[in-house]
Scaffold this active site. Structure first.
Site, PDB file in Angstrom:
ATOM      1  N   ASP A 228      96.513  61.878  65.733  1.00  0.00           N
ATOM      2  CA  ASP A 228      96.920  60.489  65.983  1.00  0.00           C
ATOM      3  C   ASP A 228      98.117  60.513  66.907  1.00  0.00           C
ATOM      4  O   ASP A 228      99.161  61.066  66.550  1.00  0.00           O
ATOM      5  CB  ASP A 228      97.289  59.813  64.661  1.00  0.00           C
ATOM      6  CG  ASP A 228      96.147  59.857  63.664  1.00  0.00           C
ATOM      7  OD1 ASP A 228      94.991  59.912  64.112  1.00  0.00           O
ATOM      8  OD2 ASP A 228      96.410  59.842  62.460  1.00  0.00           O
TER       9      ASP A 228
ATOM     10  N   ASP B  93      88.250  50.851  55.651  1.00  0.00           N
ATOM     11  CA  ASP B  93      89.604  51.260  55.263  1.00  0.00           C
ATOM     12  C   ASP B  93      89.970  50.480  54.001  1.00  0.00           C
ATOM     13  O   ASP B  93      89.886  49.250  53.997  1.00  0.00           O
ATOM     14  CB  ASP B  93      90.613  50.920  56.365  1.00  0.00           C
ATOM     15  CG  ASP B  93      90.402  51.729  57.646  1.00  0.00           C
ATOM     16  OD1 ASP B  93      89.346  52.377  57.779  1.00  0.00           O
ATOM     17  OD2 ASP B  93      91.286  51.695  58.510  1.00  0.00           O
TER      18      ASP B  93
HETATM   19  O1  LIG Z   1      92.221  57.608  58.943  1.00  0.00           O
HETATM   20  C1  LIG Z   1      93.296  57.626  58.317  1.00  0.00           C
HETATM   21  O2  LIG Z   1      93.587  58.561  57.556  1.00  0.00           O
HETATM   22  C2  LIG Z   1      94.288  56.495  58.475  1.00  0.00           C
HETATM   23  C3  LIG Z   1      95.520  56.616  57.862  1.00  0.00           C
HETATM   24  C4  LIG Z   1      96.447  55.588  58.006  1.00  0.00           C
HETATM   25  C5  LIG Z   1      96.156  54.463  58.754  1.00  0.00           C
HETATM   26  C6  LIG Z   1      94.912  54.333  59.353  1.00  0.00           C
HETATM   27  C7  LIG Z   1      93.975  55.347  59.212  1.00  0.00           C
HETATM   28  N1  LIG Z   1      92.735  55.249  59.786  1.00  0.00           N
HETATM   29  C8  LIG Z   1      92.292  54.094  60.459  1.00  0.00           C
HETATM   30  C9  LIG Z   1      91.019  54.337  61.116  1.00  0.00           C
HETATM   31  O3  LIG Z   1      90.435  55.387  61.107  1.00  0.00           O
HETATM   32  C10 LIG Z   1      90.448  53.142  61.810  1.00  0.00           C
HETATM   33  O4  LIG Z   1      89.495  52.645  60.940  1.00  0.00           O
HETATM   34  C11 LIG Z   1      89.816  53.517  63.100  1.00  0.00           C
HETATM   35  O5  LIG Z   1      90.784  54.066  63.934  1.00  0.00           O
HETATM   36  C12 LIG Z   1      89.118  52.317  63.754  1.00  0.00           C
HETATM   37  O6  LIG Z   1      89.997  51.608  64.584  1.00  0.00           O
HETATM   38  P1  LIG Z   1      89.582  50.205  65.241  1.00  0.00           P
HETATM   39  O7  LIG Z   1      88.157  50.334  65.717  1.00  0.00           O
HETATM   40  O8  LIG Z   1      90.539  50.019  66.394  1.00  0.00           O
HETATM   41  O9  LIG Z   1      89.738  49.168  64.185  1.00  0.00           O
END
Ligand SMILES: O=C(O)c1ccccc1NCC(=O)[C@H](O)[C@H](O)COP(=O)(O)O
Length: 245
Positions: A133, A14
């Site tokens: 989400d 990210d």
């Molecule tokens: O994916 C998006 O577009 C997004 C937009 C705004 C905030 C977060 C976003 N994505 C975050 C993710 O996809 C995380 O990397 C993913 O959920 C992993 O989560 P974790 O394993 O709990 O760190």
């Protein structure tokens, strides 16, 4: 004997303000920085990843974008890339697809401009996934306060429009290392025939084994972020765990 499908793992990078970061609950302002996103992506590739989940958080939050960096990272990858964050109109979709990524993940657009999403699903098919989400069964924009309607009504609408795949996140678990919401994933799989990618909350190899146990229901993959950055396990260990689950 039918072959058993192995859960795909998508390590996450990210990007905010040029840095690889992790958020808590997908909220802007909650980030911890982990340095160069290109280095992070290359290290997941070296560790055997077949996919990269690459998110432009600035584009998602409307605080600018990391479009050029995202393009460079995607071009540097020999593996499949799922691009997410701020893809909401023809221009941002064209820029995302022009990187050569394997697919894009639409989020907020599916809630706010459903006609446009239906149009691009029809045009691009399997290259479009939709991120669902949720808190409870209410859809939300990531890190935003706006509500986007009922999960299952939206899922039925997107299914009828031919959406190829869903990325399902319990926002309450995202970035918290509290485990995936297995119940939610089972319920979504029961409501659609399309593959589901689980996102948010993975904390341990046992969490990944639990998700690997849902592949027969339609869980195709799992995005893993915080757990890898916090070194709860290595990507090599994770790949081994799902291969032998
Ligand atoms: O994916 C998006 O577009 C997004 C937009 C705004 C905030 C977060 C976003 N994505 C975050 C993710 O996809 C995380 O990397 C993913 O959920 C992993 O989560 P974790 O394993 O709990 O760190």
């Amino acid at each position: 004997m039918p072959s058993r499908s192995v859960l795909e793992l998508l390590p996450a990078v990210d990007v905010r303000d040029g840095q690889a970061v992790r958020l808590v609950h997908g909220e802007s302002g909650s980030e911890t920085s982990y340095g160069s996103p290109l280095e992070a992506a290359l290290s997941w590739q070296r560790s055997g990843a077949e996919w990269l989940h690459l998110v432009d958080l600035d584009a998602a939050f409307g605080t600018g974008d990391n479009r050029e960096l995202v393009r460079q990272i995607t071009e540097a990858m020999d593996i499949k890339v799922e691009l997410s964050g701020g893809i909401r109109d023809d221009a941002s979709l064209a820029a995302a697809l022009a990187t050569g990524c394997t697919r894009v993940n639409l989020g907020t657009a599916a809630l706010e401009t459903p006609e446009w999403v239906a149009k691009v699903i029809a045009e691009h098919g399997d290259k479009i996934a939709v991120g669902l989400d949720v808190r409870g069964t209410t859809l939300k924009g990531r890190g935003w306060t706006s509500e986007g309607g009922d999960l299952y009504e939206t899922l039925a609408r997107l299914d009828s429009e031919g959406c190829a795949r869903y990325v399902v996140t319990d926002i309450g678990r995202d970035g918290t290392l509290t485990g995936p919401n297995v119940e939610l994933l089972k319920n979504v799989c029961a409501a659609t025939d399309k593959p589901v990618v689980a996102s948010g909350g993975v904390s341990s190899l046992d969490d990944l084994r639990a998700l690997a146990g849902l592949t027969h229901l339609g869980v195709e993959g799992a995005i893993v972020g915080k757990a890898l950055y916090a070194k709860a396990f290595t990507l090599e260990e994770a790949l081994q765990a799902v291969a032998s689950a």
